[in-house]
Design a protein around this motif. Structure first.
Motif, PDB file in Angstrom:
ATOM      1  N   MET A  22       0.852  -1.181   0.000  1.00  0.00           N
ATOM      2  CA  MET A  22       0.000   0.000   0.000  1.00  0.00           C
ATOM      3  C   MET A  22       0.888   1.231   0.000  1.00  0.00           C
ATOM      4  O   MET A  22       2.021   1.197   0.496  1.00  0.00           O
ATOM      5  CB  MET A  22      -0.917   0.012   1.220  1.00  0.00           C
ATOM      6  CG  MET A  22      -0.180  -0.126   2.538  1.00  0.00           C
ATOM      7  SD  MET A  22      -1.166   0.312   3.973  1.00  0.00           S
ATOM      8  CE  MET A  22      -1.175   2.081   3.830  1.00  0.00           C
ATOM      9  N   ILE A  23       0.378   2.310  -0.573  1.00  0.00           N
ATOM     10  CA  ILE A  23       1.097   3.578  -0.597  1.00  0.00           C
ATOM     11  C   ILE A  23       0.171   4.653  -0.047  1.00  0.00           C
ATOM     12  O   ILE A  23      -0.991   4.759  -0.456  1.00  0.00           O
ATOM     13  CB  ILE A  23       1.556   3.952  -2.018  1.00  0.00           C
ATOM     14  CG1 ILE A  23       2.607   2.957  -2.518  1.00  0.00           C
ATOM     15  CG2 ILE A  23       2.127   5.366  -2.041  1.00  0.00           C
ATOM     16  CD1 ILE A  23       3.077   3.215  -3.926  1.00  0.00           C
ATOM     17  N   TYR A  24       0.694   5.458   0.880  1.00  0.00           N
ATOM     18  CA  TYR A  24      -0.081   6.568   1.417  1.00  0.00           C
ATOM     19  C   TYR A  24      -0.082   7.740   0.420  1.00  0.00           C
ATOM     20  O   TYR A  24       0.982   8.248   0.048  1.00  0.00           O
ATOM     21  CB  TYR A  24       0.526   7.057   2.735  1.00  0.00           C
ATOM     22  CG  TYR A  24       0.307   6.146   3.907  1.00  0.00           C
ATOM     23  CD1 TYR A  24      -0.935   6.056   4.522  1.00  0.00           C
ATOM     24  CD2 TYR A  24       1.349   5.381   4.418  1.00  0.00           C
ATOM     25  CE1 TYR A  24      -1.137   5.226   5.607  1.00  0.00           C
ATOM     26  CE2 TYR A  24       1.159   4.547   5.511  1.00  0.00           C
ATOM     27  CZ  TYR A  24      -0.090   4.478   6.101  1.00  0.00           C
ATOM     28  OH  TYR A  24      -0.288   3.646   7.182  1.00  0.00           O
ATOM     29  N   LEU A  25      -1.281   8.176   0.019  1.00  0.00           N
ATOM     30  CA  LEU A  25      -1.398   9.362  -0.829  1.00  0.00           C
ATOM     31  C   LEU A  25      -1.543  10.634   0.000  1.00  0.00           C
ATOM     32  O   LEU A  25      -1.013  11.678  -0.364  1.00  0.00           O
ATOM     33  CB  LEU A  25      -2.607   9.242  -1.761  1.00  0.00           C
ATOM     34  CG  LEU A  25      -2.578   8.114  -2.791  1.00  0.00           C
ATOM     35  CD1 LEU A  25      -3.777   8.247  -3.737  1.00  0.00           C
ATOM     36  CD2 LEU A  25      -1.279   8.097  -3.567  1.00  0.00           C
ATOM     37  N   LEU A  26      -2.279  10.540   1.095  1.00  0.00           N
ATOM     38  CA  LEU A  26      -2.462  11.682   1.990  1.00  0.00           C
ATOM     39  C   LEU A  26      -2.270  11.211   3.424  1.00  0.00           C
ATOM     40  O   LEU A  26      -2.735  10.132   3.794  1.00  0.00           O
ATOM     41  CB  LEU A  26      -3.864  12.287   1.845  1.00  0.00           C
ATOM     42  CG  LEU A  26      -4.155  13.120   0.606  1.00  0.00           C
ATOM     43  CD1 LEU A  26      -5.624  13.533   0.594  1.00  0.00           C
ATOM     44  CD2 LEU A  26      -3.263  14.350   0.549  1.00  0.00           C
ATOM     45  N   ARG A  27      -1.611  12.044   4.230  1.00  0.00           N
ATOM     46  CA  ARG A  27      -1.434  11.762   5.648  1.00  0.00           C
ATOM     47  C   ARG A  27      -1.595  13.080   6.398  1.00  0.00           C
ATOM     48  O   ARG A  27      -0.769  13.978   6.271  1.00  0.00           O
ATOM     49  CB  ARG A  27      -0.064  11.145   5.923  1.00  0.00           C
ATOM     50  CG  ARG A  27       0.240   9.938   5.079  1.00  0.00           C
ATOM     51  CD  ARG A  27       1.528   9.265   5.489  1.00  0.00           C
ATOM     52  NE  ARG A  27       1.317   8.383   6.633  1.00  0.00           N
ATOM     53  CZ  ARG A  27       2.272   7.673   7.216  1.00  0.00           C
ATOM     54  NH1 ARG A  27       3.512   7.787   6.793  1.00  0.00           N
ATOM     55  NH2 ARG A  27       2.012   6.887   8.235  1.00  0.00           N
ATOM     56  N   LEU A  28      -2.669  13.173   7.150  1.00  0.00           N
ATOM     57  CA  LEU A  28      -2.949  14.383   7.919  1.00  0.00           C
ATOM     58  C   LEU A  28      -2.639  14.077   9.378  1.00  0.00           C
ATOM     59  O   LEU A  28      -3.333  13.276  10.011  1.00  0.00           O
ATOM     60  CB  LEU A  28      -4.414  14.794   7.744  1.00  0.00           C
ATOM     61  CG  LEU A  28      -4.858  14.960   6.282  1.00  0.00           C
ATOM     62  CD1 LEU A  28      -6.347  15.273   6.217  1.00  0.00           C
ATOM     63  CD2 LEU A  28      -4.057  16.059   5.606  1.00  0.00           C
ATOM     64  N   PRO A  29      -1.601  14.672   9.925  1.00  0.00           N
ATOM     65  CA  PRO A  29      -1.084  14.221  11.221  1.00  0.00           C
ATOM     66  C   PRO A  29      -1.867  14.747  12.412  1.00  0.00           C
ATOM     67  O   PRO A  29      -2.506  15.795  12.356  1.00  0.00           O
ATOM     68  CB  PRO A  29       0.337  14.778  11.229  1.00  0.00           C
ATOM     69  CG  PRO A  29       0.239  16.034  10.412  1.00  0.00           C
ATOM     70  CD  PRO A  29      -0.757  15.729   9.331  1.00  0.00           C
ATOM     71  N   SER A  30      -1.792  13.996  13.484  1.00  0.00           N
ATOM     72  CA  SER A  30      -2.158  14.518  14.790  1.00  0.00           C
ATOM     73  C   SER A  30      -0.903  15.122  15.399  1.00  0.00           C
ATOM     74  O   SER A  30       0.183  15.014  14.842  1.00  0.00           O
ATOM     75  CB  SER A  30      -2.700  13.397  15.689  1.00  0.00           C
ATOM     76  OG  SER A  30      -1.653  12.488  15.994  1.00  0.00           O
ATOM     77  N   ARG A  31      -1.034  15.729  16.557  1.00  0.00           N
ATOM     78  CA  ARG A  31       0.125  16.365  17.181  1.00  0.00           C
ATOM     79  C   ARG A  31       1.154  15.363  17.669  1.00  0.00           C
ATOM     80  O   ARG A  31       2.323  15.703  17.852  1.00  0.00           O
ATOM     81  CB  ARG A  31      -0.343  17.238  18.353  1.00  0.00           C
ATOM     82  CG  ARG A  31      -1.168  18.442  17.916  1.00  0.00           C
ATOM     83  CD  ARG A  31      -1.624  19.244  19.114  1.00  0.00           C
ATOM     84  NE  ARG A  31      -2.421  20.407  18.713  1.00  0.00           N
ATOM     85  CZ  ARG A  31      -2.999  21.241  19.573  1.00  0.00           C
ATOM     86  NH1 ARG A  31      -2.862  21.049  20.876  1.00  0.00           N
ATOM     87  NH2 ARG A  31      -3.705  22.254  19.130  1.00  0.00           N
ATOM     88  N   GLN A  32       0.743  14.116  17.873  1.00  0.00           N
ATOM     89  CA  GLN A  32       1.651  13.142  18.462  1.00  0.00           C
ATOM     90  C   GLN A  32       2.536  12.436  17.438  1.00  0.00           C
ATOM     91  O   GLN A  32       3.495  11.767  17.804  1.00  0.00           O
ATOM     92  CB  GLN A  32       0.856  12.070  19.232  1.00  0.00           C
ATOM     93  CG  GLN A  32       0.175  12.568  20.495  1.00  0.00           C
ATOM     94  CD  GLN A  32      -1.117  13.316  20.204  1.00  0.00           C
ATOM     95  OE1 GLN A  32      -1.714  13.118  19.154  1.00  0.00           O
ATOM     96  NE2 GLN A  32      -1.544  14.172  21.132  1.00  0.00           N
TER      97      GLN A  32
END
Length: 266
Positions: free
Chosen positions: A128-138
């Motif tokens: 699998m490949i990540y296209l979008l990753r929206l982070p949390s603060r941690q």
């Protein structure tokens, strides 16, 4: 760094009689692929070992990529690392991809509602490949960056992507690349993994716990197009102590379903 042998050997190539396939271009791309697992830089010997190319060919390809800006060479150590133009290519893709543009506002809204890391991933062969990753603060930097490739069996998003494959195809994929543990709790036995993917197929969602990182849980659903064909997986990752199984199922999975429907009808 200790290079492992031929990490790009599993990259699919067309039949030898394909008249349009440019073999020299494929060899050149192996040089860029060699940096997939490199933590810093590679010397020519490393590149030759990782790609299966002769040292002379590796040198010519590396020099060409350097001249084009895709590799940067350290004048003192004579070692190579990826250059900024590689990131530029990723930008062009993300900017123009219709799925990314449709999904991004809804995924941002989901992240803002739940305050957790939100991801969108697609299947690429057995991975699998990540296209979008929206982070949390941690999250750490490595967990924020799109483009990361991982075995599809190891997390909630990847397992949901595998639900679109039949059991035979999944079993063959697990045989080609035997699972290795990321944590003491990573499920690696092929029969157990197949059962978990079947369960996710039946449920319409996947839940994971401590599979890639200790004390991290995940939940995922499939994102489908207007004709109900699977396009991607959207997932949320969270600290296990804040989101035990029951809370993940109660609070996060319904939000994932609503977000997937909103994107489908956008």
């Amino acid at each position: 760094m200790t290079p492992r042998q031929n990490p790009v050997a599993d990259t699919p190539t067309p039949d030898a009689d394909d008249p349009l396939f440019v073999a020299s271009l494929e060899k050149g791309m192996r040089v860029l692929d060699a940096f997939r697992d490199a933590s810093d830089s590679l010397g020519l010997t490393d590149i030759a070992t990782l790609t299966g190319l002769g040292k002379s060919a590796a040198q010519r390809f590396a020099h060409t990529w350097e001249r084009l800006g895709y590799l940067v060479k350290d004048a003192a150590t004579r070692r190579y690392r990826l250059g900024p133009r590689v990131v530029e290519l990723g930008y062009y893709f993300l900017r123009s991809d219709r799925l990314v543009s449709m999904a991004a506002p809804h995924l941002v809204a989901l992240r803002d509602r739940c305050g957790l890391a939100v991801h969108m991933s697609v299947l690429a062969g057995d991975d699998m490949i990540y296209l979008l990753r929206l982070p949390s603060r941690q999250l750490t930097l490595a967990e924020m960056l799109p483009g990361r490739r991982m075995p599809a069996w190891c997390n909630s998003g990847g397992r949901m992507l595998l639900t679109q494959c039949d059991d035979s195809a999944i079993s063959k994929a697990l045989q080609r690349s035997p699972p290795r543990a990321f944590t003491p709790r990573t499920v690696v036995e092929p029969g157990a993994l197949l059962a978990l993917i079947r369960q996710a197929r039946d449920d319409g969602y996947a839940l994971t716990e401590d599979q890639v990182l200790q004390n991290q849980v995940g939940a995922a659903v499939l994102l489908r197009d207007a004709r109900d064909a699977p396009l991607a997986a959207i997932s949320v990752s969270a600290p296990r102590h804040d989101y035990p199984h029951d809370r993940l199922l109660r609070d996060i999975v319904p939000q994932l379903f609503r977000t997937a429907q909103a994107i489908q009808h956008a």
